[in-house]
Write a protein that holds these residues in place. Structure first.
Motif, mmCIF file in Angstrom:
data_model
loop_
_atom_site.group_PDB
_atom_site.id
_atom_site.type_symbol
_atom_site.label_atom_id
_atom_site.label_comp_id
_atom_site.label_asym_id
_atom_site.label_seq_id
_atom_site.Cartn_x
_atom_site.Cartn_y
_atom_site.Cartn_z
ATOM 1 N N SER A 1 -1.887 -0.743 -11.886
ATOM 2 C CA SER A 1 -1.593 0.634 -12.271
ATOM 3 C C SER A 1 -2.527 1.586 -11.532
ATOM 4 C CB SER A 1 -1.770 0.820 -13.776
ATOM 5 O OG SER A 1 -0.904 -0.021 -14.495
ATOM 6 N N LEU A 2 -1.963 2.696 -11.082
ATOM 7 C CA LEU A 2 -2.788 3.695 -10.416
ATOM 8 C C LEU A 2 -3.579 4.530 -11.417
ATOM 9 C CD1 LEU A 2 -0.306 4.873 -7.648
ATOM 10 C CD2 LEU A 2 -2.441 3.619 -7.303
ATOM 11 N N ASP A 3 -3.056 4.695 -12.617
ATOM 12 C CA ASP A 3 -3.726 5.478 -13.641
ATOM 13 C C ASP A 3 -4.852 4.652 -14.255
ATOM 14 O OD1 ASP A 3 -4.567 7.056 -15.721
ATOM 15 O OD2 ASP A 3 -2.563 7.371 -16.573
ATOM 16 N N PRO A 4 -6.105 5.112 -14.132
ATOM 17 C CA PRO A 4 -7.212 4.308 -14.667
ATOM 18 C C PRO A 4 -7.274 4.280 -16.179
ATOM 19 C CG PRO A 4 -8.030 6.427 -13.886
ATOM 20 C CD PRO A 4 -6.565 6.359 -13.506
ATOM 21 N N ARG A 5 -6.513 5.118 -16.854
ATOM 22 C CA ARG A 5 -6.562 5.184 -18.310
ATOM 23 C C ARG A 5 -5.403 4.391 -18.906
ATOM 24 N NH1 ARG A 5 -6.763 11.592 -17.923
ATOM 25 N NH2 ARG A 5 -5.186 10.932 -16.419
ATOM 26 N N GLY A 6 -5.720 3.255 -19.437
ATOM 27 C CA GLY A 6 -4.704 2.448 -20.117
ATOM 28 C C GLY A 6 -3.831 1.633 -19.190
ATOM 29 N N ASP B 1 -9.678 -4.075 2.684
ATOM 30 C CA ASP B 1 -8.542 -3.207 2.993
ATOM 31 C C ASP B 1 -8.676 -1.914 2.207
ATOM 32 O OD1 ASP B 1 -6.280 -2.438 4.326
ATOM 33 O OD2 ASP B 1 -4.887 -3.694 3.211
ATOM 34 N N LEU B 2 -7.942 -0.887 2.671
ATOM 35 C CA LEU B 2 -7.994 0.445 2.078
ATOM 36 C C LEU B 2 -6.579 0.967 1.884
ATOM 37 C CD1 LEU B 2 -10.718 2.052 4.407
ATOM 38 C CD2 LEU B 2 -11.095 0.954 2.200
ATOM 39 N N GLU B 3 -6.414 1.837 0.880
ATOM 40 C CA GLU B 3 -5.131 2.494 0.644
ATOM 41 C C GLU B 3 -5.372 3.813 -0.073
ATOM 42 O OE1 GLU B 3 -0.891 3.049 0.548
ATOM 43 O OE2 GLU B 3 -2.161 1.629 1.679
ATOM 44 N N PHE B 4 -4.779 4.893 0.463
ATOM 45 C CA PHE B 4 -4.833 6.173 -0.213
ATOM 46 C C PHE B 4 -3.651 6.284 -1.173
ATOM 47 C CE2 PHE B 4 -7.869 8.514 2.533
ATOM 48 C CZ PHE B 4 -8.515 9.221 1.524
ATOM 49 N N ALA B 5 -3.917 6.665 -2.409
ATOM 50 C CA ALA B 5 -2.853 6.912 -3.388
ATOM 51 C C ALA B 5 -3.388 7.855 -4.448
ATOM 52 C CB ALA B 5 -2.380 5.606 -4.023
ATOM 53 N N HIS B 6 -2.598 8.879 -4.776
ATOM 54 C CA HIS B 6 -2.959 9.855 -5.808
ATOM 55 C C HIS B 6 -4.326 10.478 -5.540
ATOM 56 C CE1 HIS B 6 0.058 8.313 -9.066
ATOM 57 N NE2 HIS B 6 0.595 8.391 -7.859
ATOM 58 N N GLY B 7 -4.635 10.691 -4.260
ATOM 59 C CA GLY B 7 -5.886 11.347 -3.907
ATOM 60 C C GLY B 7 -7.115 10.468 -3.975
ATOM 61 N N GLU C 1 3.759 4.617 -7.068
ATOM 62 C CA GLU C 1 3.650 4.430 -8.513
ATOM 63 C C GLU C 1 2.682 3.312 -8.875
ATOM 64 O OE1 GLU C 1 7.454 3.891 -10.297
ATOM 65 O OE2 GLU C 1 8.314 5.723 -9.450
ATOM 66 N N HIS C 2 2.573 2.329 -8.001
ATOM 67 C CA HIS C 2 1.689 1.190 -8.233
ATOM 68 C C HIS C 2 0.893 0.896 -6.956
ATOM 69 C CE1 HIS C 2 5.061 0.563 -11.076
ATOM 70 N NE2 HIS C 2 4.122 0.088 -11.890
ATOM 71 N N LEU C 3 -0.212 0.236 -7.160
ATOM 72 C CA LEU C 3 -0.966 -0.344 -6.054
ATOM 73 C C LEU C 3 -0.636 -1.832 -6.031
ATOM 74 C CD1 LEU C 3 -3.242 0.529 -4.011
ATOM 75 C CD2 LEU C 3 -4.860 -0.446 -5.653
ATOM 76 N N PHE C 4 -0.209 -2.332 -4.885
ATOM 77 C CA PHE C 4 0.116 -3.756 -4.762
ATOM 78 C C PHE C 4 -0.972 -4.445 -3.948
ATOM 79 C CE2 PHE C 4 4.234 -1.692 -5.426
ATOM 80 C CZ PHE C 4 4.710 -2.425 -6.508
ATOM 81 N N VAL C 5 -1.335 -5.642 -4.391
ATOM 82 C CA VAL C 5 -2.496 -6.335 -3.845
ATOM 83 C C VAL C 5 -2.092 -7.713 -3.337
ATOM 84 C CG1 VAL C 5 -4.820 -7.192 -4.344
ATOM 85 C CG2 VAL C 5 -3.955 -5.151 -5.529
ATOM 86 N N ALA C 6 -2.463 -8.023 -2.096
ATOM 87 C CA ALA C 6 -2.391 -9.398 -1.609
ATOM 88 C C ALA C 6 -3.649 -10.096 -2.112
ATOM 89 C CB ALA C 6 -2.319 -9.430 -0.081
#
Length: 636
Positions: free
Chosen positions: A381-386, A305-311, A365-370
């Motif tokens: 978390s969408l932010d890869p840092r921390g 699956d694919l999802e666009f978020a924050h570019g 704000e978040h990526l949700f995963v099945a």
């Protein structure tokens, strides 16, 4: 590879000493006309494949098994032993659907109580037991990537037992041919994506290896990308090829596609109507390090699956149990979450463990995963840092069920689809045959639609039935559901939960070729006007597809005479003269009722030799039988 005592097998054949246990009586078999015994397979090398159809590793192994079967067709017999992990996989109906969906042609036994599994002391999926031509267990192996290993061993086994006089070459008598279903409008659709602004619904027509674009307003088919043949090819819609496509994401006029069977991500330019490859070369990536790097030369592992978020284009990498991120502008890819272990562990992004993620959505704000194999919904978390991975609902690899309620009490069963809409997460609870809603931040889950019993039924939420729904998307106050085993798209009203069928219209682009023209017996007719009546009979429990143009076209002497089927009959008048033969092509769209809602296509081409005589008939009747074997078709 190991022998029954767990020792590695050197490149020397040593006859086995342990007799292979036979299959218990009373089990259900597929792709064979009768139950099979180990004794009747004497003289053949036998490979038992212990699998369960939820398992991505089992799916990967199937391609290697097919290669082995082709190479050793006269010496090897493969038998699938389906020993289910989930309750929802145990019914023979579910196994049959998995056999069809995965194109399995060898015999399969439904080991629903894991009796065969226990007899052979199997411990993991997939596992393989090799049995020699004398009926002795030769060795065992677990895991995917099996072709090279078994290829080496089979060469030695075949040489040894042929020299001993124990090998029986030739086609196996135990297979009755692969199970088959009538051609359908859609075939095991896996995912859907709604585009409210563009008024489009994108459908991953997974087993037809194509993407269907339909109008959200009138349900007509607007475009089709993919030739319908499996493969990896870029180009125009008719020339492009996908292999078992699944999830999609839209950015402007570019549709990105998780081309699962090709281990690739593809891009569909909807304006220029061309398909290109973003990353992947058709071969599975066997690594899991996910280190950042350019797209060129990278391989993927069953992107689902694919999802666009924050570019960023996020990829649910089901095969490596990770979430990847693709920076389209920068042209690089990296693992975003998951350490590659198949498990259920929360924590920092790259230290957490996922288990076969197959669905993605975002609230911004978040990526949700099945997270299907742990029957969970995870928040990433969408932010890869921390950032961190946290569990929304679910607990572990063997914690599953059908329980609504609050937070830790909730149980799902192999969910494969997820969509954010109206302030809640909506989940395709696949093996429970339901759509569920999870309130955020309260973490309360409830059944939104579906009785929990596999089938096809529209209506109120508690009475509606799905069959392993796997994809969700939202638009205009509705959820659109890829109802996979029903080969259908369903619509769920977000306010009431009522379920209805979302039936496609204007289907000419989806119809398969007519196939071989069958010649009927010669008819004697008069020259001039000939009244032709073509009657099409549907199988029991089916009805003509509403809004679809089922019809007949007759051709005589280069002229075409079309007619629409009304109440199952098309009546038309054609002009015949000496030397003319009659050709008739019928295209019939019809749908199942109750148990399966699949909408099917019957396309048939007939040739009727005509002899012109003054005493000939001025009327001709032909009878077609939709969905019947060829020997029963075209009578009249």
């Amino acid at each position: 590879m190991a022998d029954p005592a767990g020792r590695s097998i050197p490149n020397v054949v040593r006859p086995g000493t342990v007799s292979a246990p036979d299959f218990p009586a009373g089990l259900d078999w597929l792709n064979t006309s009768a139950p099979i015994s180990i004794r009747q397979l004497r003289g053949k090398v036998v490979l038992l494949d212990f699998w369960t159809h939820c398992c991505i590793n089992c799916m990967h192994a199937l391609e290697d098994l097919k290669r082995l079967e082709r190479k050793y067709r006269d010496e090897l017999v493969v038998i699938g032993v389906h020993s289910a992990k989930f309750d929802g996989e145990k019914s023979t109906a579910s196994v049959r659907q998995a056999v069809l969906r995965n194109g399995i042609e060898h015999p399969v036994v439904n080991d629903r109580e894991m009796r065969v599994w226990q007899e052979y002391a199997v411990r993991a999926w997939p596992s393989f037991i090799l049995i020699d031509p004398r009926g002795k267990v030769f060795g065992t192996h677990s895991g995917e990537g099996i072709f090279d290993l078994f290829d080496r061993v089979l060469v030695q086994l075949i040489q040894h037992y042929e020299a001993e006089g124990d090998l029986r070459r030739g086609p196996s008598e135990v297979s009755a041919g692969a199970s088959a279903a009538p051609p359908s409008v859609l075939a095991f659709p896996g995912k859907v994506l709604a585009d409210s602004d563009g008024r489009r619904l994108f459908i991953a027509d997974t087993n037809h290896h194509r993407i269907v674009v339909a109008s959200l307003d009138d349900r007509s088919v607007l475009d089709v990308f993919g030739s319908g043949e499996a493969g990896l090819a870029d180009g125009t819609p008719d020339a492009a090829r996908f292999t078992s496509p699944q999830g999609m994401a839209l950015a402007g006029q570019t549709l990105f596609v998780a081309d699962t069977g090709n281990h690739a991500v593809r891009a569909v330019d909807l304006s220029a109507r061309r398909v290109s490859t973003v990353v992947g070369d058709g071969r599975q990536d066997e690594g899991r390090d996910g280190s950042p790097g350019p797209l060129a030369g990278r391989r993927l592992n069953s992107p689902w699956d694919l999802e666009f978020a924050h570019g960023v284009l996020f990829v649910a990498m089901a095969g490596s149990h990770q979430i990847y991120g693709i920076d389209m502008e920068g042209g690089y890819i990296a693992a975003h979450a998951g350490d590659g272990r198949e498990d259920h562990t929360d924590g920092p992004l790259l230290a957490a463990s996922l288990a076969q993620p197959t669905g993605l959505t975002s609230d911004g704000e978040h990526l949700f995963v099945a997270d299907s194999e742990v029957s969970s919904v995870r928040a990433v978390s969408l932010d890869p840092r921390g950032g961190h991975v946290r569990t929304v609902v679910g607990r572990g690899l063997f914690d599953f069920g059908d329980v609504d309620g609050q937070s830790q009490a909730v149980r799902l069963q192999h969910p494969m689809g997820i969509a954010w809409a109206s302030g809640a997460l909506h989940v395709a609870d696949t093996y429970n045959h339901k759509v569920k809603a999870i309130e955020l931040p309260g973490l309360r889950a409830r059944t939104m639609a579906g009785s929990g019993e596999a089938g096809f039924r529209d209506g109120p939420p508690g009475e509606a039935r799905f069959d392993e729904p796997a994809g969700l998307t939202a638009a205009d106050g509705s959820l659109y559901v890829a109802d996979t085993n029903n080969h259908a798209i369903r619509e769920v009203d977000l306010a009431s939960g009522a379920v209805s069928s979302w039936t496609l219209r204007e289907l000419a682009r989806l119809a398969p070729p007519a196939g071989q023209v069958r010649e009927l017996r010669e008819r004697t007719v008069r020259a001039g006007a000939l009244r032709l009546a073509v009657r099409c009979e549907l199988p029991s429990g089916h009805a003509y597809m509403p809004g679809a143009r089922s019809g007949v076209t007759a051709r005589v002497g280069g002229r075409a005479f079309p007619a629409v089927l009304r109440d199952g009959t098309a009546v038309l008048t054609v002009e015949v003269d000496s030397g003319s033969d009659l050709q008739v092509e019928a295209v019939v769209y019809y749908c199942g009722l109750e148990r399966s809602g699949a909408c099917l296509i019957h396309r048939e081409a007939l040739a009727v030799p005509l002899r012109i005589a003054p005493h000939g008939a001025s009327d001709l009747a032909l009878r077609l039988v939709a969905g019947a074997p060829e020997r029963q078709r075209g009578r009249g």
